[in-house]
Each structure stands twice: as structure tokens, then as C-alpha cells.
Design a protein around this motif. Structure first.
Motif, PDB file in Angstrom:
ATOM      1  N   SER A 233       0.826  -1.204   0.000  1.00  0.00           N
ATOM      2  CA  SER A 233       0.000   0.000   0.000  1.00  0.00           C
ATOM      3  C   SER A 233       0.862   1.257   0.000  1.00  0.00           C
ATOM      4  O   SER A 233       1.605   1.492   0.960  1.00  0.00           O
ATOM      5  CB  SER A 233      -0.914   0.013   1.227  1.00  0.00           C
ATOM      6  N   PRO A 234       0.766   2.081  -1.036  1.00  0.00           N
ATOM      7  CA  PRO A 234       1.460   3.373  -1.013  1.00  0.00           C
ATOM      8  C   PRO A 234       0.965   4.264   0.126  1.00  0.00           C
ATOM      9  O   PRO A 234       1.742   5.031   0.698  1.00  0.00           O
ATOM     10  CB  PRO A 234       1.117   3.981  -2.379  1.00  0.00           C
ATOM     11  N   LEU A 235      -0.332   4.156   0.460  1.00  0.00           N
ATOM     12  CA  LEU A 235      -0.888   4.973   1.538  1.00  0.00           C
ATOM     13  C   LEU A 235      -0.240   4.623   2.875  1.00  0.00           C
ATOM     14  O   LEU A 235       0.145   5.516   3.646  1.00  0.00           O
ATOM     15  CB  LEU A 235      -2.401   4.780   1.625  1.00  0.00           C
ATOM     16  N   LYS A 236      -0.115   3.342   3.167  1.00  0.00           N
ATOM     17  CA  LYS A 236       0.535   2.925   4.411  1.00  0.00           C
ATOM     18  C   LYS A 236       1.989   3.397   4.439  1.00  0.00           C
ATOM     19  O   LYS A 236       2.509   3.777   5.495  1.00  0.00           O
ATOM     20  CB  LYS A 236       0.479   1.403   4.554  1.00  0.00           C
ATOM     21  N   THR A 237       2.616   3.362   3.277  1.00  0.00           N
ATOM     22  CA  THR A 237       4.007   3.816   3.189  1.00  0.00           C
ATOM     23  C   THR A 237       4.106   5.297   3.503  1.00  0.00           C
ATOM     24  O   THR A 237       5.000   5.738   4.238  1.00  0.00           O
ATOM     25  CB  THR A 237       4.569   3.542   1.782  1.00  0.00           C
ATOM     26  N   ARG A 238       3.191   6.083   2.957  1.00  0.00           N
ATOM     27  CA  ARG A 238       3.185   7.524   3.230  1.00  0.00           C
ATOM     28  C   ARG A 238       2.958   7.796   4.719  1.00  0.00           C
ATOM     29  O   ARG A 238       3.597   8.681   5.307  1.00  0.00           O
ATOM     30  CB  ARG A 238       2.096   8.211   2.403  1.00  0.00           C
ATOM     31  N   MET A 239       2.056   7.054   5.313  1.00  0.00           N
ATOM     32  CA  MET A 239       1.776   7.234   6.739  1.00  0.00           C
ATOM     33  C   MET A 239       3.002   6.888   7.578  1.00  0.00           C
ATOM     34  O   MET A 239       3.333   7.590   8.542  1.00  0.00           O
ATOM     35  CB  MET A 239       0.578   6.373   7.141  1.00  0.00           C
ATOM     36  N   LEU A 240       3.683   5.808   7.202  1.00  0.00           N
ATOM     37  CA  LEU A 240       4.890   5.405   7.922  1.00  0.00           C
ATOM     38  C   LEU A 240       5.969   6.473   7.809  1.00  0.00           C
ATOM     39  O   LEU A 240       6.614   6.836   8.810  1.00  0.00           O
ATOM     40  CB  LEU A 240       5.400   4.075   7.362  1.00  0.00           C
ATOM     41  N   LEU A 241       6.185   6.992   6.610  1.00  0.00           N
ATOM     42  CA  LEU A 241       7.195   8.031   6.409  1.00  0.00           C
ATOM     43  C   LEU A 241       6.851   9.296   7.188  1.00  0.00           C
ATOM     44  O   LEU A 241       7.736   9.953   7.752  1.00  0.00           O
ATOM     45  CB  LEU A 241       7.321   8.358   4.920  1.00  0.00           C
ATOM     46  N   THR A 242       5.573   9.631   7.230  1.00  0.00           N
ATOM     47  CA  THR A 242       5.146  10.810   7.982  1.00  0.00           C
ATOM     48  C   THR A 242       5.476  10.662   9.458  1.00  0.00           C
ATOM     49  O   THR A 242       5.984  11.593  10.099  1.00  0.00           O
ATOM     50  CB  THR A 242       3.631  11.037   7.807  1.00  0.00           C
ATOM     51  N   VAL A 243       5.210   9.489  10.000  1.00  0.00           N
ATOM     52  CA  VAL A 243       5.492   9.234  11.415  1.00  0.00           C
ATOM     53  C   VAL A 243       6.993   9.326  11.694  1.00  0.00           C
ATOM     54  O   VAL A 243       7.421   9.923  12.691  1.00  0.00           O
ATOM     55  CB  VAL A 243       4.954   7.844  11.827  1.00  0.00           C
ATOM     56  N   VAL A 244       7.794   8.747  10.805  1.00  0.00           N
ATOM     57  CA  VAL A 244       9.249   8.751  11.013  1.00  0.00           C
ATOM     58  C   VAL A 244       9.807  10.168  10.930  1.00  0.00           C
ATOM     59  O   VAL A 244      10.611  10.586  11.773  1.00  0.00           O
ATOM     60  CB  VAL A 244       9.941   7.837   9.982  1.00  0.00           C
ATOM     61  N   HIS A 245       9.398  10.923   9.913  1.00  0.00           N
ATOM     62  CA  HIS A 245       9.865  12.307   9.791  1.00  0.00           C
ATOM     63  C   HIS A 245       9.396  13.150  10.983  1.00  0.00           C
ATOM     64  O   HIS A 245      10.134  14.008  11.480  1.00  0.00           O
ATOM     65  CB  HIS A 245       9.352  12.931   8.491  1.00  0.00           C
ATOM     66  N   ALA A 246       8.175  12.892  11.433  1.00  0.00           N
ATOM     67  CA  ALA A 246       7.650  13.627  12.586  1.00  0.00           C
ATOM     68  C   ALA A 246       8.445  13.296  13.846  1.00  0.00           C
ATOM     69  O   ALA A 246       8.663  14.163  14.705  1.00  0.00           O
ATOM     70  CB  ALA A 246       6.170  13.301  12.784  1.00  0.00           C
ATOM     71  N   ALA A 247       8.888  12.049  13.961  1.00  0.00           N
ATOM     72  CA  ALA A 247       9.691  11.651  15.115  1.00  0.00           C
ATOM     73  C   ALA A 247      11.029  12.386  15.118  1.00  0.00           C
ATOM     74  O   ALA A 247      11.501  12.847  16.167  1.00  0.00           O
ATOM     75  CB  ALA A 247       9.917  10.138  15.093  1.00  0.00           C
ATOM     76  N   VAL A 248      11.644  12.501  13.944  1.00  0.00           N
ATOM     77  CA  VAL A 248      12.903  13.243  13.836  1.00  0.00           C
ATOM     78  C   VAL A 248      12.675  14.713  14.167  1.00  0.00           C
ATOM     79  O   VAL A 248      13.457  15.338  14.891  1.00  0.00           O
ATOM     80  CB  VAL A 248      13.490  13.094  12.414  1.00  0.00           C
TER      81      VAL A 248
END
Length: 304
Positions: A233-248
Motif C-alpha cells: 500500500s502506497p498509503l501505508k508507506t506515506r503514513m509510515l514516512l510521515t510518522v518517522v519524519h515527525a519523530a525526527v
């Protein structure tokens, strides 16, 4: 496959490697300043030319796959130019390494070897057989006994290698070339070396994964185990990347440049997609570079 033209050949083999090399040159400049309080040309040249050589050689190999008569003529015409370009960068790399400590050569070899062998079929004997069985358990119908081991086919390996080389690799080369102690005595606020390395890893890994989001349908059909394909799922991938960038962003909130870069990267995660022209993905590639350059400009004019 589209027929190779003069412009596409030059763009792929010369311009694209240079564009990527700029990002490594900028990051190595920042790390050089953080570690020693100065810009040393040796690690900057090593990192930039290594990028050029790896990417240009890989793209040149891809171009030679074009078997069309027109494409073959273009490749034959421009290959000498590509070889001159590669030779020039190789000469600069050798010169920089020859003037650097042996450790710099060691780390350069360690972190560029996987990139050079990225699509090369490898015979790893018993270890390779085990890895192949794991990798190809859910991908492809080809006889596993005859399937060569290819680094690119390891699930998530593209993003992992790119992020690791971009962060740990660049840092190791810069640190070894400068022969500096592990604890830097230079105060380069708001930057710290550890934060820069982590930020670099997340940033480049995220860019690679976004490129895989763009190529999701093709990779899924070809059975290439990228992160979006594994998540299905590209959507799940986008959500995962958002969480990781937000964590940084949250962890390094005291650094406005990392915060701004992370916000920019999050925006691109949701803006870029499969229908976005490839040149726009360079914004993702340079989502770190832009803010390092901004810092350098502000520092140069005593605005910090």
C-alpha cells in the motif's frame, strides 16, 4: 523501453549523477565544519566523486540495454564522453584518497562496494542460497536453485543501503579524512554530529522509499520487494514516512533547520506520487541540501 536519445543519455549518465553528488558534497561540507570547524576539500571530493562514479556507471550499464538501432547509435556516439567523465571523476577520487589517511580509502571502499554490486548477480555459495530462499519465498516463480543472489532483491535493502551510505558512510569518510577525535571540540550550534547522522539516514531513506512509491505498480509486477510492495500500500508507506519524519522533527526540535527540512519532507510525502514528473523528485533528494545551504548562507552573513 524508450529509445535512448542524446538528451536522455547525457541526463542519465552525466547530469543525474552530478545532481546527486551535490547533496553528498553539501552534507560532507556540513560534517567537516561540525567536526573540525573548517571545510576540507578531500572528504568533500571523495564523497561527491564516489556518488558520480557509482551512479554514472550504473546508468551507463542501463543505457546499454537499449537494443534499438537509434538508441544504439546514440550510445555508441556518447559512450566515449561518458568514459571521459568517469575517468575525470576517478582521477579526482584517487587524488583525494592519496592525500588522505588510509582509513579514508578503507571506508570509501566499504560503503561504495554494495552500490557497485547493486544489480550484479553474486554467487555466495551456502550463505547466498539461504538468503535467496528467504528473499524469493514470496516473489517470482523462477527456479530458486538457478536464481543468482542480487543485493537489490533483498527486501528493503535499497532504502537501507542508501540511508546508511548517506549517513554513516559520509560521516566515516569525513571523520577518517580529517583524523579528528571522536569527540569534536568545535561548537557548531545548533548542530551535533549524532543528530546530523540520524537526520541524514532518515532523510535519504525516506527519499528512496518515495521513489519506490512512484514505481509501486512496476515493482509489484516485477516482484521487486521494495517497502511499498512489502506493505502492499502506497498509503501505508506515506503514513509510515510521515510518522518517522515527525519523530525526527520532535526529537531534534531545537534545530530549526532539521525541523524545517522534516516539515518539507512530510509535505513532499503527500504531494509526490506516481503521476509526478521524475524531475520533481529532486526536491525530495535535496530536502536536506536546501536547508544546509540556508544555514551556510545565514552563517556567512552573520545572521545566526
Amino acid at each position: 523501453m524508450a529509445t535512448t536519445t542524446a538528451s536522455s543519455f547525457v541526463s542519465s549518465v552525466i547530469l543525474q549523477p552530478l545532481i546527486v553528488a551535490i547533496s553528498s558534497a553539501v552534507l560532507s561540507s556540513l560534517l567537516s565544519y561540525e567536526i573540525a570547524g573548517m571545510l576540507d576539500w578531500r572528504p568533500i571530493v571523495i564523497c561527491a566523486t564516489s556518488d558520480v562514479l557509482v551512479i554514472a556507471a550504473d546508468h551507463l550499464k542501463d543505457q546499454e540495454v537499449d537494443i534499438g538501432s537509434q538508441g544504439a547509435a546514440v550510445i555508441k556516439r556518447f559512450t566515449p564522453l561518458a568514459h571521459i567523465f568517469l575517468a575525470l571523476n576517478a582521477s579526482l577520487l584517487v587524488a583525494a584518497l592519496s592525500l588522505s589517511p588510509p582509513k579514508a580509502t578503507f571506508f570509501t571502499a566499504v560503503f561504495t562496494a554494495p552500490a557497485f554490486l547493486w544489480t550484479t548477480p553474486l554467487d555466495l555459495s551456502r550463505i547466498g542460497t539461504i538468503l535467496e530462499r528467504l528473499v524469493w519465498a514470496n516473489y517470482g516463480q523462477v527456479d530458486k536453485a538457478r536464481r543468482p543472489f542480487i543485493i537489490k532483491r533483498v527486501p528493503g535493502m535499497k532504502a537501507f543501503f542508501s540511508g546508511t551510505i548517506r549517513s554513516c558512510g559520509v560521516f566515516s569518510v569525513v571523520h577518517s579524512a580529517l583524523q579528528s577525535p571522536w569527540e569534536s571540540t568545535h561548537n557548531a550550534l545548533p548542530w551535533t554530529i549524532a543528530e546530523t547522522v540520524v537526520w541524514s539516514m532518515v532523510n535519504r531513506t525516506g527519499h528512496c522509499i518515495m521513489s519506490d512509491v512512484r514505481d509501486y505498480e512496476e515493482d509489484k509486477q516485477a516482484g521487486v520487494p521494495t517497502i511499498p510492495v512489502l506493505l502492499d500500500s502506497p498509503l501505508k508507506t506515506r503514513m509510515l514516512l510521515t510518522v518517522v519524519h515527525a519523530a525526527v522533527l520532535t526529537a531534534f526540535r531545537h534545530n530549526p533547520f532539521i525541523v524545517a527540512s522534516s516539515c518539507f519532507a512530510i509535505g513532499l510525502v503527500w504531494i509526490l506520487g506516481k503521476d509526478t514528473p521524475k524531475p520533481y523528485f529532486r526536491l525530495s533528494l535535496h530536502s536536506q541540501t536546501i536547508f544546509i545551504v540556508t544555514y551556510a548562507v545565514l552563517l556567512a552573513f552573520d545572521l545566526l
